[in-house]
Design an enzyme around this catalytic site. Structure first.
Site, PDB file in Angstrom:
ATOM      1  N   CYS A  13      63.962 -10.777 -18.428  1.00  0.00           N
ATOM      2  CA  CYS A  13      63.534 -10.178 -17.165  1.00  0.00           C
ATOM      3  C   CYS A  13      62.250  -9.387 -17.364  1.00  0.00           C
ATOM      4  O   CYS A  13      62.284  -8.254 -17.860  1.00  0.00           O
ATOM      5  CB  CYS A  13      64.635  -9.275 -16.596  1.00  0.00           C
ATOM      6  SG  CYS A  13      64.195  -8.501 -15.022  1.00  0.00           S
ATOM      7  N   CYS A  56      62.100  -6.159 -15.336  1.00  0.00           N
ATOM      8  CA  CYS A  56      62.908  -5.080 -15.918  1.00  0.00           C
ATOM      9  C   CYS A  56      62.222  -4.462 -17.129  1.00  0.00           C
ATOM     10  O   CYS A  56      62.218  -3.236 -17.295  1.00  0.00           O
ATOM     11  CB  CYS A  56      64.277  -5.614 -16.349  1.00  0.00           C
ATOM     12  SG  CYS A  56      65.163  -6.562 -15.106  1.00  0.00           S
ATOM     13  N   ASP A  57      61.668  -5.305 -18.003  1.00  0.00           N
ATOM     14  CA  ASP A  57      61.263  -4.845 -19.327  1.00  0.00           C
ATOM     15  C   ASP A  57      59.769  -4.940 -19.611  1.00  0.00           C
ATOM     16  O   ASP A  57      59.315  -4.455 -20.647  1.00  0.00           O
ATOM     17  CB  ASP A  57      62.016  -5.649 -20.400  1.00  0.00           C
ATOM     18  CG  ASP A  57      63.533  -5.474 -20.288  1.00  0.00           C
ATOM     19  OD1 ASP A  57      63.966  -4.383 -19.889  1.00  0.00           O
ATOM     20  OD2 ASP A  57      64.264  -6.426 -20.605  1.00  0.00           O
TER      21      ASP A  57
END
Length: 322
Positions: free
Chosen positions: A136, A139-140
């Site tokens: 992701c 997300c990261d």
């Protein structure tokens, strides 16, 4: 074998399911949450979480889910640890059967079973998750500011992830095992026009290389799918973007699903093709797939369920009075 009955049955205990439970409990619906195989959802496999509102410092995914569950229980939700093996959505109350034989009945049903990222299946990939390997970018990606990263895949997800990562990285490489992409044409045009993205064609990842100690990921070992030639690319972040599996096997033949097997909901709501059944989180969302959007749709599902029951009970009251 025991029968558990409630006005609102929630299947799944990630951000979507627990948010639905919190709102349902506060509305007096006494929800039951059946937690399933992975209590807490995908966030329990995530370490640092920096994009969930309300926390100025980085928090841990498992801790966030523990807090959500504690909040849901505090306002009156009941947690059940079971794995559902069959469903009957033909009549209300809806009936779900656990693998031990317990029966769960709900006047309404909220489905929040989520979706799992597809992985390459390499031992080194499993070992490096959270140490440079992710599924992701949204997300990261923030953790790889100024670093060299790679995206593995050739569909819309991979191209979108590569484009997103250019917000943080000046050097993004897209690795695809074929000589053409499956992504939509407009996305491909944006990808090829971006000066910070390089595409490696006909390459497969053989290994995610660990730098040892606290170094994390340092390189990818590649193999040419045509010649078999081996090569290596130095990267600090590797993003696997080959799609997701929505957890909808139980509901095939019971609910309308789209071509990718996600549950179809009426736009702007959590309503599915069966009145009284609602879907929220990643099981119905193949676009955003974030904890905060999952929590938001969990709220929507609970509010939709409450309004559905109010309408049904009002009609029943009118019929009884006639």
């Amino acid at each position: 074998m025991t029968t558990h009955s409630t006005r609102m049955l929630v299947l799944g205990s990630g951000p979507a399911g627990l948010s639905a439970a919190i709102y349902g409990a506060r509305a007096g619906m006494q929800p039951i949450v059946v937690q399933g195989i992975q209590p807490g959802g995908q966030l329990t496999t995530t370490t640092d979480v920096e994009n969930y509102p309300g926390f100025r410092e980085v928090i841990q995914g498992p801790w966030l889910m523990e807090e959500m569950q504690a909040q849901a229980e505090h306002v009156g939700a009941r947690m059940m640890w079971d794995t559902i093996i069959s469903v009957d959505l033909s009549t209300r109350p809806f009936r779900l059967i656990g693998d031990g034989g317990d029966v769960y009945e709900g006047e309404t049903l909220v489905i929040a079973t989520g979706a799992q990222a597809k992985w390459l299946g390499l031992p080194s990939e499993e070992a490096m998750k959270g140490k440079g390997v992710s599924a992701c970018a949204t997300c990261d990606g923030f953790f790889y500011r100024g670093k060299k990263v790679a995206v593995i895949g050739g569909g819309n997800t991979a191209v979108e992830e590569a484009l997103y990562l250019t917000n943080h990285s000046p050097d993004v490489t897209l690795i695809h095992r074929r000589d053409s992409l499956r992504a939509e044409r407009i996305l491909q045009e944006r990808l090829f026009a971006h000066p910070d993205i390089t595409v490696l064609w006909n390459k497969e990842v053989r290994e995610f290389v660990d730098g040892g100690g606290t170094a994390g990921l340092v390189a990818l070992d590649l193999e040419d799918t045509r010649s078999g030639e081996h090569s290596r690319i130095d990267v600090e972040g590797g993003f696997v973007a080959i799609g997701h599996h929505p957890a909808t096997e139980l509901f095939r033949g019971h609910l309308a699903l789209d071509d990718d097997h996600y549950i179809q909901v009426e736009p702007g709501t959590a309503r599915t093709s069966v009145p009284g059944v609602f879907a929220c989180g990643d099981v119905a969302d193949k676009v955003y797939r974030q904890a905060i959007t999952a929590a938001g749709t969990g709220c929507m599902a609970a509010l939709d369920a409450e309004r559905f029951l109010q309408a049904v009970e009002f009609e029943e009251m009118k019929e009884a009075a006639e």
